[in-house]
Design a protein around this motif. Structure first.
Motif, short mmCIF file in Angstrom:
data_model
loop_
_atom_site.label_atom_id
_atom_site.label_comp_id
_atom_site.label_asym_id
_atom_site.label_seq_id
_atom_site.Cartn_x
_atom_site.Cartn_y
_atom_site.Cartn_z
N UNK A 271 0.82 -1.21 0.00
CA UNK A 271 0.00 0.00 0.00
C UNK A 271 0.86 1.25 0.00
N UNK A 272 2.06 1.15 0.58
CA UNK A 272 2.94 2.32 0.64
C UNK A 272 3.27 2.81 -0.76
N UNK A 273 3.57 1.85 -1.67
CA UNK A 273 3.89 2.23 -3.05
C UNK A 273 2.73 2.96 -3.69
N UNK A 274 1.53 2.36 -3.54
CA UNK A 274 0.33 2.95 -4.15
C UNK A 274 0.11 4.34 -3.58
N UNK A 275 0.22 4.47 -2.23
CA UNK A 275 -0.02 5.77 -1.60
C UNK A 275 1.01 6.81 -2.01
N UNK A 276 2.26 6.35 -2.22
CA UNK A 276 3.33 7.28 -2.63
C UNK A 276 2.96 7.93 -3.96
N UNK A 277 2.53 7.07 -4.92
CA UNK A 277 2.16 7.62 -6.24
C UNK A 277 0.92 8.51 -6.15
N UNK A 278 -0.05 8.08 -5.36
CA UNK A 278 -1.28 8.87 -5.24
C UNK A 278 -0.97 10.24 -4.64
N UNK A 279 -0.07 10.25 -3.65
CA UNK A 279 0.27 11.52 -3.00
C UNK A 279 0.92 12.48 -3.99
N UNK A 280 1.57 11.93 -5.00
CA UNK A 280 2.18 12.79 -6.02
C UNK A 280 1.17 13.17 -7.09
N UNK A 281 -0.09 12.79 -6.89
CA UNK A 281 -1.13 13.15 -7.86
C UNK A 281 -1.06 12.35 -9.14
N UNK A 282 -0.47 11.14 -9.06
CA UNK A 282 -0.33 10.34 -10.28
C UNK A 282 -1.41 9.27 -10.34
N UNK A 283 -1.73 8.84 -11.58
CA UNK A 283 -2.70 7.76 -11.76
C UNK A 283 -1.91 6.49 -12.05
N UNK A 284 -2.32 5.38 -11.41
CA UNK A 284 -1.53 4.14 -11.50
C UNK A 284 -2.21 3.14 -12.43
N UNK A 285 -1.41 2.49 -13.29
CA UNK A 285 -1.90 1.38 -14.11
C UNK A 285 -1.02 0.17 -13.79
N UNK A 286 -1.68 -0.93 -13.42
CA UNK A 286 -0.94 -2.17 -13.17
C UNK A 286 -0.91 -2.99 -14.45
N UNK A 287 0.27 -3.54 -14.77
CA UNK A 287 0.39 -4.40 -15.95
C UNK A 287 0.79 -5.79 -15.42
N UNK A 288 0.03 -6.82 -15.83
CA UNK A 288 0.34 -8.16 -15.33
C UNK A 288 -0.10 -9.24 -16.30
N UNK A 289 0.30 -10.49 -16.01
CA UNK A 289 -0.16 -11.62 -16.83
C UNK A 289 -0.90 -12.61 -15.93
N UNK A 290 -1.13 -13.82 -16.43
CA UNK A 290 -1.95 -14.76 -15.66
C UNK A 290 -1.23 -15.26 -14.40
N UNK A 291 0.09 -15.04 -14.33
CA UNK A 291 0.84 -15.53 -13.15
C UNK A 291 1.07 -14.44 -12.11
N UNK A 292 1.53 -13.24 -12.59
CA UNK A 292 1.98 -12.25 -11.61
C UNK A 292 1.80 -10.82 -12.12
N UNK A 293 2.03 -9.89 -11.18
CA UNK A 293 2.04 -8.47 -11.52
C UNK A 293 3.42 -8.16 -12.08
N UNK A 294 3.47 -7.59 -13.32
CA UNK A 294 4.77 -7.36 -13.97
C UNK A 294 5.35 -5.98 -13.67
N UNK A 295 4.49 -4.97 -13.66
CA UNK A 295 5.02 -3.60 -13.50
C UNK A 295 3.92 -2.63 -13.11
N UNK A 296 4.37 -1.47 -12.62
CA UNK A 296 3.45 -0.36 -12.36
C UNK A 296 3.84 0.76 -13.32
N UNK A 297 2.85 1.29 -14.03
CA UNK A 297 3.10 2.47 -14.89
C UNK A 297 2.30 3.61 -14.27
N UNK A 298 2.90 4.79 -14.16
CA UNK A 298 2.11 5.93 -13.67
C UNK A 298 2.03 6.99 -14.76
#
Length: 606
Positions: free
Chosen positions: A434-461
């Motif tokens: 949650x810290x990562x998500x909150x850090x980006x939100x606090x900077x006013x950024x919108x988060x997009x999660x990119x993943x496949x059927x196994x795992x989360x691959x990356x965060x794009x803001x």
């Protein structure tokens, strides 16, 4: 003194759209009077009969002076004031009596042009309301049993169920009762990122449904919708926009009666007390009225103003009327909208955080851009643009599926991927602190999660980029002693993040258009005259209510540009300090003009 500009145009358009220029009455008056004025001078030069010359000048004076006489009459009868128009009329008549008809024609002709220019600036402001009304759709798809009926929005009642399809504008205010979608609310709140709406959420008329299908129950009649409220607010704000008396009107208010009393004394006192011949002194009194005619300063002011406005236009700033040049110098606080004004209003990919060893940064962008390639959503556009700029190609997508308000799933080379605001594949591990998500939100950024059927691959803001010169402009204004304030429909975190980066002192967030109006009045009570800088439809009421409304030109909505008093054509807020100094300079020149004009007249009279 603005009712006096009622040039007998009534409610008709000052310059009707779609008509040739010469078909408009004011232009016909200017052209006819101008031709006769020139003809009179030519006939006089050719030594024609003086009666004919006088008649030609008289026609020129009557054509231009007819409406000026109406204005003089109105100000005398309705408002019991003796305005500049009255002195113009008396000077015109006097100049014919003392045998200088060309003076009489010149006075009325030039004064009519000065008044017309002022009216034209006001007429442009009134056009803004028309474009506002066109934002809200006129018809709605109403659900009746199992079928849908298209009805005029005024005939839709509270409690009716309305269907909204992808790409439609929402026809009325209401609540979603089935389905979900992303809705672009820029026209109402100015937010750059579309907002996800699901069952129970409120939607507003005039906003755009981006990608989903939903049904809504109508909660307000068309005439009570938020967009109708904005129209009413703009109308009302334009009416009660601070009617500052212009400097010239203030001077003329005292100057006119003083000169008329002086002329009366000149005509009456010497014959009555000293037994001088009456005719001579009446002639001198009439001469005094002609000399004292405020033509010089009444016309030097519009000329000074027009040259300031022209110089501003060359610098990419459109000023819509002379009063704004004058009011600019008294501004104590500048209020900024955030999105599209301090920021560019366009989302950009700001960072990529790769969370898996199985992919590189470029592969993450390739996956996300391939998925988002088909979408028109602003976030999707930001990712696709980044891929195009960095020469990253797109892969073929199978089983493409758009989940409204969440994101996209698709199959690339046999493997399933998602780009979304949460995991869209069941069983795929989604480990993110949650810290990562909150850090980006606090900077006013919108988060997009990119993943496949196994795992989360990356965060794009993605985030809205702050304009390069914003910090410089804010510090320049602060140094000039002007307070800076930010009002925005965006959330508190995003607002404070931008304000802290560029040095704005006061921040108000999560605002609807009417909140901006109430705050504007509070700020005006605290600091004094305010200028508002904005770009969206949601800024229109505040732009109209502020002492000076400044719209961002190319990026702004038509409504904002039409409602504002000043438009920055290249979206360059660095022009703001220039505007303030232009205003101060112009006003000091105009004060010199008026002082010199009155001094010269006094010398002539003496």
């Amino acid at each position: 003194d603005h009712d006096s500009h009622d040039h007998g145009h009534g409610d008709e358009e000052l310059l009707a759209e779609g008509k040739p220029l010469i078909a408009n009455r004011p232009i016909q008056i200017i052209v006819a009077s101008g031709i006769l004025f020139a003809a009179g001078h030519i006939l006089e030069f050719l030594s024609f009969n003086s009666t004919i010359v006088t008649l030609v000048f008289m026609c020129a004076a009557i054509i231009a002076g007819y409406e000026i006489a109406g204005m003089a009459y109105n100000s005398l009868v309705k408002r019991h004031t003796v305005g500049p128009a009255m002195l113009m009329c008396i000077a015109c008549v006097a100049s014919f009596i003392i045998g200088h008809p060309e003076e009489g024609a010149a006075v009325t002709f030039l004064y009519y042009i000065a008044e017309f220019l002022e009216d034209y600036a006001e007429h442009r402001a009134k056009r803004s309301i028309k474009s506002l009304v066109e934002i809200a759709p006129e018809t709605a798809r109403v659900k009746v049993g199992d079928s849908e009926v298209e009805k005029n929005v005024d005939d839709v009642n509270i409690g009716d169920i309305v269907i909204v399809k992808p790409g439609d504008k929402v026809p009325l205010d209401g609540n979603v009762i089935s389905g979900s979608s992303s809705i672009n609310q820029a026209s109402i709140t100015g937010e750059s990122v579309p907002v996800h709406k699901e069952v129970g959420d409120e939607v507003f008329s005039g906003t755009v449904n981006e990608d989903g299908y939903f049904e809504m129950v109508v909660t307000k009649k068309a005439k009570d919708s938020v967009i109708s409220k904005i129209v009413t607010l703009v109308k009302r704000s334009q009416l009660n926009r601070s009617e500052t008396e212009s400097l010239v009107e203030k001077v003329a208010k005292y100057y006119t009666p003083v000169m008329m009393v002086a002329a009366f004394c000149v005509a009456v006192i010497p014959p009555a007390l000293l037994g001088q011949p009456l005719v001579d002194w009446v002639y001198k009194a009439l001469s005094l009225l002609v000399i004292s005619c405020p033509c010089a300063f009444l016309i030097s002011t519009p000329v000074g103003m027009v040259s300031a406005i022209t110089s501003a236009t060359r610098n990419g700033v459109l000023i819509k009327g002379s009063t704004y040049v004058e009011e600019m110098k008294d501004i104590k606080a500048v209020i900024f909208d955030k999105t599209g004004t301090l920021t560019e209003g366009k989302l950009e990919l700001s960072e990529i955080e790769v969370l898996s060893d199985s992919v590189s940064e470029e592969e993450v962008v390739k996956i996300a851009a391939s998925l988002e390639h088909e979408s028109s959503h602003p976030i999707a556009q930001a990712i696709v643009n980044y891929a195009l700029m960095n020469d990253i190609g797109f892969e073929e997508i199978d089983d493409f599926k758009n989940v409204p308000g969440k994101g996209i799933i698709g199959v690339i080379e046999g493997e399933q991927y998602y780009a979304a605001n949460e995991s869209l594949i069941e069983g795929s591990s989604f480990e993110i602190s949650n810290d990562d998500v909150n850090k980006f939100s606090a900077e006013g950024k919108t988060i997009i999660f990119v993943g496949n059927s196994k795992e989360l691959l990356a965060i794009i803001t993605v985030s809205d980029k702050i304009r390069d010169n914003a910090a410089e402009v804010i510090s320049d204004l602060n140094n000039q002693g002007v307070q800076t304030v930010m009002l925005t429909g965006d959330n508190k975190l995003a607002a404070h993040n931008v304000a802290d980066q560029i040095g704005i002192k006061y921040v108000y967030s999560n605002l609807m258009p009417e909140d901006k109006l109430n705050l504007l009045d509070t700020i005006r009570n605290k600091f004094g005259d305010v200028a508002m800088v904005g770009d969206g439809i949601n800024d229109a009421p505040a732009l109209a209510r502020s002492n000076i409304g400044i719209a961002m030109g190319a990026a702004g909505s038509d409504v904002a540009i039409e409602t504002a008093d000043v438009a920055l054509m290249q979206d360059d807020i660095s022009k703001l300090p220039y505007l303030f100094s232009l205003s101060r300079k112009t006003m000091s020149i105009i004060k010199q003009n008026i002082t010199v004009a009155i001094a010269v007249k006094l010398l002539c009279v003496v």
